[in-house]
Design an enzyme around this catalytic site. Structure first.
Site, PDB file in Angstrom:
ATOM      1  N   GLY A 171       0.833  -1.206   0.000  1.00 33.80           N
ATOM      2  CA  GLY A 171       0.000   0.000   0.000  1.00 33.80           C
ATOM      3  C   GLY A 171       0.860   1.246   0.000  1.00 33.80           C
ATOM      4  O   GLY A 171       1.995   1.230  -0.484  1.00 33.80           O
ATOM      5  N   SER A 172       0.334   2.304   0.572  1.00 35.46           N
ATOM      6  CA  SER A 172       1.014   3.599   0.504  1.00 35.46           C
ATOM      7  C   SER A 172       2.203   3.666   1.459  1.00 35.46           C
ATOM      8  O   SER A 172       2.237   2.986   2.487  1.00 35.46           O
ATOM      9  CB  SER A 172       0.032   4.726   0.843  1.00 35.46           C
ATOM     10  N   THR A 173       3.163   4.516   1.107  1.00 33.71           N
ATOM     11  CA  THR A 173       4.348   4.700   1.944  1.00 33.71           C
ATOM     12  C   THR A 173       3.967   5.259   3.311  1.00 33.71           C
ATOM     13  O   THR A 173       4.536   4.851   4.330  1.00 33.71           O
ATOM     14  CB  THR A 173       5.350   5.620   1.226  1.00 33.71           C
ATOM     15  N   GLY A 207       2.711   2.479   5.371  1.00 36.92           N
ATOM     16  CA  GLY A 207       3.853   1.603   5.642  1.00 36.92           C
ATOM     17  C   GLY A 207       4.726   2.129   6.764  1.00 36.92           C
ATOM     18  O   GLY A 207       5.174   1.366   7.639  1.00 36.92           O
ATOM     19  N   GLU A 217       5.674  -3.462   0.972  1.00 37.37           N
ATOM     20  CA  GLU A 217       5.801  -3.118  -0.455  1.00 37.37           C
ATOM     21  C   GLU A 217       4.983  -1.856  -0.666  1.00 37.37           C
ATOM     22  O   GLU A 217       3.758  -1.885  -0.589  1.00 37.37           O
ATOM     23  CB  GLU A 217       5.297  -4.295  -1.309  1.00 37.37           C
ATOM     24  N   GLU A 257       3.938  10.369  -6.098  1.00 40.78           N
ATOM     25  CA  GLU A 257       3.229   9.249  -6.725  1.00 40.78           C
ATOM     26  C   GLU A 257       1.773   9.658  -6.933  1.00 40.78           C
ATOM     27  O   GLU A 257       1.042   9.941  -5.984  1.00 40.78           O
ATOM     28  CB  GLU A 257       3.291   8.004  -5.837  1.00 40.78           C
TER      29      GLU A 257
END
Length: 485
Positions: free
Chosen positions: A236-238, A241, A258, A389
Site C-alpha cells: 500500500g502507501s508509503t 507503511g 511493499e 506518486e
C-alpha cells in the site's frame, strides 16, 4: 476516443458471477457477522452502483480471527509439506476453473478493464499458487537452513489495485511455509477476497488456516498491532507503511512492506520507437496507472524527444476509454471518488506549476469515476508531478543527454521500486541497470511479472521481497536455536 475503426461493443456477461446482497467475515471456516453488527457498501467504480453490503470488522473480530488462525496453526504447520502442497494445487486449479467468474467480479468491484483481469491478473493468481505449491515440500533446499520453521500467524493487509493478485502474493507463500493467515482486503475491493474464502472451503482447506476480514483502516491497524500476530505483510502507501513500521518497532514481528513508487522509464536514442511507445503505454496506462511500479516518469534522450512524443500522442489517441466489461476497453474507471480527487488535484498542480498538459480527445462517461489519459511535457525534477506518486493515468516526460544524466535523474526520487530501459545495446542495458536503485528493472519491456521472480523496492518503496524463492524468507524462521549459528 477517436479511432480509425469503430469497435462494436463486446461486453462480457455479468451473469457469469453471482454476487450475494450481503457478505459476512470469514473466520474459522465460516461466514459470520461483525461483532458489533456494522456493515458497509461496496460500489462499482464504473457506474457507482452498489454491488453488495459487507461486514465491517472491528477489534473484537480481529481478535477472534487471530485466535482461529493460532488454533489452526498447530495442525497446519505439522502437516508434511507434500500435504500442504495438495491444498495449494487444489486452490490453484479451482481458481483456473472459476477464472472467468473471478475476472468479471474483479472488473465490477475494481473498475479495471476485463481484458486485464482476464488475461493478466487471473493467470498470475493461479500461477502463484501453483508455484508455491511446488515449494511446500522443498523448504530445506530454499537456502534458509535445514528444516526452517514457519513463524505462526501472518497478518496481511492488501490494496485495491490488484485485489486478487495481491492476495495470492501474500497467502500462497504463507500457506506453503506452514503459516496461517488473517487477511484484510481494501475496503473498496472486498469481493474477490470473499470469493476466495469460498474457494478455500471448496478446496477443503482446514478451518482457520485462512481468515478474511473486510473493513477499514482501523481493522488493518488492529491486525498489525495484535500481540499474537508473528508476521506482518503490507502492500500500500508509503505513509501507511511508515505507520506500520512505527507500530511494530520493539516487537519481534517479522515484516514485509511493499510501498509506493515513481518508476523511471528510460528511452535511449537507439531504442525501437514503436516498441518503446507500446511499453510506455503499458507502463503507465495499465490499470489506469494505479500500479505501484508504474513507469510514471518517462526519461527520453533529447535527440529523439519530439519524434517519440509525437508517436506517443498518436498512440494515446487510439486508446479506448469506457465500460470496463467491454473486451475492447483499454482504460477503465478510477477505483474510487477519493482516488479520483487525488489524481485530479495532482494533475492540476502540475499545470499550475507550468508543465504542459495534454490529453487526447476523450469523452468521459457521465456516471462513475473517470480520468482521461494525460501526459505532461516540459517537466523538470522540481515539478510535483515528477516527484509525487499520482497513482493514476498521468505521465511526466523529462529529457536527458547522457547515460549518466539518465541514471542521476532516475535515482533522484525517494522511491526505488521499478525502472525500465529501452535500447538496442545489451551492454548499455547491463551498465545502466546496475546503477539504478530500483528493485525491478525491465529491459525493452515493462510490467512483466512472474511468480518465480522476486519483487520489492529500495528506499521509501519498502523492504523485503515477494515472489520467487526470496518470497519464502519472510515467512520462515531458521531452524537453529536463538544465538547459535
Amino acid at each position: 476516443m477517436a479511432s480509425l475503426f469503430e469497435y462494436a461493443p463486446a461486453p462480457e456477461s455479468r451473469s457469469v458471477v453471482d454476487i450475494a446482497p450481503s457478505y459476512g467475515l470469514f473466520i474459522d471456516g465460516e461466514f459470520t457477522d461483525a461483532a458489533d453488527g456494522k456493515v458497509f457498501k461496496t460500489v462499482s467504480p464504473s457506474s457507482e452502483e452498489v454491488l453488495s453490503e459487507v461486514a465491517q470488522a472491528g477489534a473484537a473480530d480481529v481478535d477472534r480471527a487471530v485466535k482461529a488462525a493460532r488454533k489452526a496453526f498447530e495442525k497446519w504447520s505439522a502437516l508434511p509439506g507434500s500435504e500442504r502442497a495438495k491444498y495449494l494445487f487444489r486452490i490453484a486449479r479451482i481458481i483456473q476453473e472459476r477464472s472467468r467468474e473471478l475476472a468479471v467480479l474483479e472488473t465490477l468491484d475494481n473498475g479495471k478493464p476485463i481484458k486485464e483481469t482476464r488475461d493478466a491478473d487471473l493467470p498470475l493468481v493461479a500461477a502463484h499458487f501453483f508455484y508455491y505449491a511446488g515449494w511446500a515440500d522443498k523448504l530445506d533446499h530454499a537456502g534458509y537452513g535445514p528444516n526452517p520453521r514457519p513463524l505462526g500467524v501472518a497478518g496481511q493487509v492488501i490494496p485495491w489495485n490488484f485485489p486478487l493478485l495481491m492476495l495470492a502474493w501474500k497467502i500462497a507463500p504463507a500457506l506453503a511455509t506452514g503459516n496461517t493467515v488473517v487477511l484484510k482486503p481494501a475496503e473498496t475491493t472486498p469481493l474477490s477476497a470473499l470469493f476466495f474464502a469460498d474457494i478455500c472451503r471448496q478446496a477443503g482447506l482446514p478451518k482457520g488456516v485462512v481468515n478474511i476480514l473486510t473493513g477499514y483502516g482501523d481493522a488493518g491497524a488492529a491486525l498489525v498491532e495484535h500481540p499474537d500476530v508473528n508476521k506482518v505483510a503490507f502492500t500500500g502507501s508509503t505513509a501507511v507503511g511508515k505507520a506500520i513500521a512505527r507500530s511494530i518497532a520493539g516487537t519481534d514481528k517479522k515484516v514485509t512492506l511493499e510501498l509506493g513508487g515513481k518508476g523511471a522509464n528510460i528511452v535511449f536514442d537507439d531504442a525501437p520507437i514503436d516498441q518503446a511507445v507500446e511499453g510506455i503505454v503499458n507502463g503507465i496506462f495499465f490499470n489506469q496507472g494505479q500500479v505501484c511500479c508504474a513507469g510514471s516518469r518517462l526519461l527520453v534522450q533529447e535527440s529523439i524527444h519530439d519524434e517519440l512524443l509525437d508517436s506517443l500522442k498518436r498512440r494515446l489517441s487510439t486508446l479506448r476509454l469506457g465500460d470496463p466489461l467491454d473486451k475492447n476497453t483499454d482504460i477503465g474507471a478510477i477505483n474510487s471518488a477519493e482516488q479520483l480527487a487525488r489524481i485530479t488535484a495532482l494533475a492540476d498542480t502540475g499545470e499550475a506549476e507550468g508543465a504542459e498538459r495534454w490529453s487526447p480527445a476523450c469523452e468521459l462517461p457521465s456516471a462513475g469515476y473517470w480520468f482521461a489519459p494525460t501526459l505532461f511535457s516540459n517537466v523538470t525534477q522540481a515539478h510535483t508531478v515528477a516527484r509525487d506518486e499520482i497513482f493514476g493515468p498521468v505521465l511526466s516526460v523529462l529529457t536527458f543527454r547522457t547515460p549518466d544524466e539518465a541514471v542521476a535523474k532516475a535515482n533522484n526520487s525517494q522511491y526505488g521500486l521499478s525502472a525500465g530501459i529501452w535500447t538496442e545495446k545489451g551492454s548499455r542495458i547491463l551498465a545502466v541497470a546496475n546503477q539504478l536503485r530500483a528493485g525491478v528493472v525491465w529491459a525493452n519491456t515493462f510490467n512483466k511479472f512472474d511468480p518465480t521472480s522476486p519483487f520489492g523496492g529500495y528506499k521509501e518503496s519498502g523492504f523485503g521481497r515477494e515472489g520467487g524463492r526470496h518470497g519464502l524468507e519472510g515467512y520462515l524462521a531458521p531452524s537453529h536455536p536463538k544465538g547459535e549459528r
